[in-house]
Scaffold this motif. Structure first.
Motif, short mmCIF file in Angstrom:
data_model
loop_
_atom_site.label_atom_id
_atom_site.label_comp_id
_atom_site.label_asym_id
_atom_site.label_seq_id
_atom_site.Cartn_x
_atom_site.Cartn_y
_atom_site.Cartn_z
N ARG A 1 54.38 -24.65 57.26
CA ARG A 1 53.85 -23.37 57.76
C ARG A 1 54.16 -23.19 59.25
O ARG A 1 54.48 -22.09 59.70
N GLU A 2 54.09 -24.28 60.02
CA GLU A 2 54.33 -24.19 61.46
C GLU A 2 55.76 -23.78 61.76
O GLU A 2 56.01 -22.93 62.62
N ARG A 3 56.70 -24.36 60.99
CA ARG A 3 58.11 -24.00 61.21
C ARG A 3 58.37 -22.54 60.86
O ARG A 3 59.05 -21.81 61.58
N ILE A 4 57.77 -22.10 59.73
CA ILE A 4 57.97 -20.71 59.31
C ILE A 4 57.35 -19.76 60.31
O ILE A 4 57.94 -18.75 60.70
N MET A 5 56.11 -20.07 60.75
CA MET A 5 55.44 -19.21 61.73
C MET A 5 56.23 -19.15 63.04
O MET A 5 56.36 -18.08 63.65
N THR A 6 56.75 -20.30 63.47
CA THR A 6 57.55 -20.33 64.69
C THR A 6 58.80 -19.48 64.55
O THR A 6 59.17 -18.70 65.45
N PHE B 1 49.01 -13.02 60.02
CA PHE B 1 47.63 -13.28 59.65
C PHE B 1 47.31 -13.09 58.16
O PHE B 1 46.22 -13.43 57.72
N VAL B 2 48.25 -12.51 57.40
CA VAL B 2 47.97 -12.25 55.99
C VAL B 2 49.00 -12.87 55.07
O VAL B 2 48.67 -13.65 54.16
N LEU B 3 50.27 -12.56 55.31
CA LEU B 3 51.31 -12.93 54.34
C LEU B 3 51.63 -14.42 54.35
O LEU B 3 51.94 -15.00 53.32
N VAL B 4 51.62 -15.02 55.54
CA VAL B 4 51.94 -16.45 55.62
C VAL B 4 50.64 -17.23 55.46
O VAL B 4 49.82 -17.33 56.39
N PHE C 1 54.25 1.16 66.44
CA PHE C 1 53.01 0.80 65.75
C PHE C 1 53.30 0.07 64.44
O PHE C 1 52.66 -0.94 64.11
N LEU C 2 54.27 0.58 63.69
CA LEU C 2 54.63 -0.07 62.43
C LEU C 2 55.14 -1.49 62.66
O LEU C 2 54.87 -2.41 61.88
N ILE C 3 55.89 -1.65 63.74
CA ILE C 3 56.42 -2.99 64.04
C ILE C 3 55.28 -3.97 64.27
O ILE C 3 55.23 -5.06 63.69
N TYR C 4 54.35 -3.58 65.16
CA TYR C 4 53.26 -4.51 65.47
C TYR C 4 52.31 -4.69 64.28
O TYR C 4 51.74 -5.77 64.09
N ALA C 5 52.13 -3.62 63.49
CA ALA C 5 51.33 -3.76 62.28
C ALA C 5 51.98 -4.76 61.33
O ALA C 5 51.30 -5.59 60.70
#
Length: 553
Positions: free
Chosen positions: A260-265, A251-254, A240-244
């Motif tokens: 942004r796309e490279r970091i998210m990827t 959805f919050v920190l980035v 649960f902690l992992i998925y949280a």
């Protein structure tokens, strides 16, 4: 115990660990190659990445294969080494102490507990590789973003705290299951040893199955289930902690940041790559805890298995001129009377060529005295002297080599445990034929072809073993109790006179008063005390005939 195994297999463990580390590092490097390939646009760069990916994948396969093979060898070595270690401690332990510990606890240590510790070594590559992959992913995450790595460290800290608390809670249940497992082995033994009684008494069989065996099985199941369930619940909390954390990052920190796309990827790839090893790590850690509990149980048992003095040399025991017990006494708990039973003080002398009968009621201390005489029990007071010299702790095992004994609860090994020879086989088979056992069992290469015999036949087989051992002092504890009249006559009227003629000292525990006249003396016991030493009236006897030539054919 684990430290002992690690010291004993340091080289193999080092090689296997290095292979596991290499496999984990290669897995993390593959992740970086994949991430780089996703954002690479230059064909030359992609070609270089492809070759690098192929080489790392090959190294990952080889290192993982090598790690698994080495740890499998290590696990089998650990299993064998543990069994050798515990077996050696059992053989070196004082007999009285071994009786107090009990066979079921020793059998549990040799079987299930040893197997669990060995399983830990076999499963260690999964723990090590998954741990390295998780750590490598975290390092890669820190390279991508320090702030997100900090949040990941906090999440891991919370997960570790929850797992630690769950561990403390679960380990109590696993330890309780382990202790009940020791008792369960005793019930398994009763299931086989008491097979006749259970089949003759339906109500007893039902109560044993329900209230004893069934209750013990249920207790082990219940405690293990509770302990394992707590571990699995803690694993679910970790998941649960992992998925949280994944949701928090995506959805919050980035936020709206450059590239942004490279970091998210990169983060998405790290998460996908890290989740499975982390889940596997959380699931495999309970096995490590079970191994820890088993190792503690083995440690506990082996600490109780204290060596009982120096081992004797394997050469044949020398004869003796005199053997005496001087003020010897011994105390033990007597279950029937619910009190501490005191044997002695006892003063007795024995000499070669002397036949002594030891008689008395049940519970008078006859067998205990015999065990003191042969050195299985230590005298708490007094001394045992051989040719005038006191038997000290260091010489106790050597002293025991003077005796061959057949106790009422004797064990019959499947082989003679002497150096196999044609002469040994021939002598053994001659004795078997004279004891009418030649159609039931034979001696081949120093081993018996079967031990599936009646109790009386097994005692005759034990008599063959004692006869072939050729020790200067023989002790028989109710040997004739399970024999028919023919073989009682053989034992008392032929074997004992022959042993006397051979110069053997013989102690016979017996209730057969019709043969007391064959003894040189009759020692009477009551309530742990020698109350009389009598010289029976001698009846005219025929000359003793050899056991190998005089028994009925």
């Amino acid at each position: 115990m684990l430290a002992h195994l690690i010291r004993q297999s340091r080289r193999l463990l080092t090689a296997a660990t290095l292979a596991s580390v290499a496999a984990g590092v290669c897995s993390v490097l593959l992740l970086t190659r994949i991430n780089a390939a996703l954002v690479a646009s230059d064909p030359a760069e992609r070609t270089a990445l492809a070759w690098g990916f192929a080489v790392i994948a090959l190294l990952a396969m080889v290192s993982r294969m090598l790690s698994s093979v080495l740890f499998e060898r290590l696990g089998q070595y650990a299993h064998a080494e543990l069994r050798r270690f515990v077996s050696a401690r059992v053989m070196a332990t004082d007999f009285r102490r071994l009786e107090e510990i009990g066979g079921p606890r020793v059998l549990s240590a040799l079987s299930e507990h040893c197997a669990r510790v060995a399983d830990f070594f076999v499963g260690f590559p999964a723990i090590l590789v998954n741990a390295i992959v998780v750590v490598g992913c975290l390092v890669y995450m820190a390279w991508l973003s320090w702030s997100i790595f900090f949040v990941a460290a906090v999440v891991i800290g919370l997960g570790s705290l929850g797992y630690h608390l769950a561990h403390l809670w679960a380990i109590r249940h696993l330890d309780a299951a382990s202790r009940e497992q020791d008792r369960l082995f005793g019930h398994f033994r009763a299931l086989v040893d008491g097979a006749k009684e259970l089949r003759l008494h339906a109500s007893k069989r039902e109560r044993f199955a329900r209230d004893v065996l069934g209750a013990s099985i249920e207790e082990v199941r219940r405690e293990r289930t509770r302990g394992s369930s707590i571990f699995l619940a803690s694993s679910a909390w970790g998941n649960f902690l992992i998925y949280a954390f994944i949701g928090l990052v995506l959805f919050v920190l980035v936020g709206e940041v450059p590239e942004r796309e490279r970091i998210m990827t990169g983060f998405a790839l790290v998460f996908v790559f890290m989740v499975s090893p982390l889940e596997n790590l959380l699931l495999v850690l309970p096995r490590a805890n079970l191994a820890k509990v088993s190792a503690q149980r083995i440690d506990e048992i082996t600490r109780e298995l204290q060596p009982g003095g120096a081992e004797a040399p394997t050469r044949s025991p020398a004869a003796f001129a005199s053997l005496s017990l001087e003020g010897v006494s011994h105390r033990y708990y007597h279950e029937a009377a619910d009190e501490v039973f005191t044997l002695g003080p006892v003063d007795l002398d024995f000499s070669p060529g002397q036949i002594s009968f030891l008689v008395g009621g049940n519970g008078s201390g006859k067998t205990t005295l015999a065990k003191l005489l042969v050195g299985l029990y230590r005298p708490e007071e007094g001394a045992i002297r051989i040719d005038g010299e006191a038997v000290e702790e260091a010489g106790l095992d050597g002293y025991r080599q003077l005796f061959s004994a057949i106790f009422s609860d004797f064990h019959l090994f499947d082989r003679l445990l002497d150096v196999p020879s044609a002469d040994l086989d021939a002598r053994g088979n001659v004795l078997l034929a004279k004891l009418h056992l030649q159609h039931k069992v034979q001696v081949r290469d120093g081993a018996f072809t079967t031990r599936a015999l009646s109790q009386g036949q097994r005692k005759r087989l034990a008599l063959v073993v004692a006869y072939l051992e050729d020790r200067p002092f023989l002790v028989f504890d109710e040997w004739a109790a399970d024999q028919d009249p023919l073989f009682k006559e053989v034992f008392y009227c032929e074997l004992l006179p022959e042993l006397k003629a051979m110069g053997k000292a013989v102690l016979v525990i017996s209730h057969d008063d019709r043969y007391f006249h064959l003894a040189d003396r009759v020692i009477r016991m009551e309530n742990g005390q020698v109350v009389a030493i009598e010289k029976p009236d001698r009846h005219p006897l025929a000359e003793p005939r050899s056991l190998e030539s005089s028994l009925p054919s």
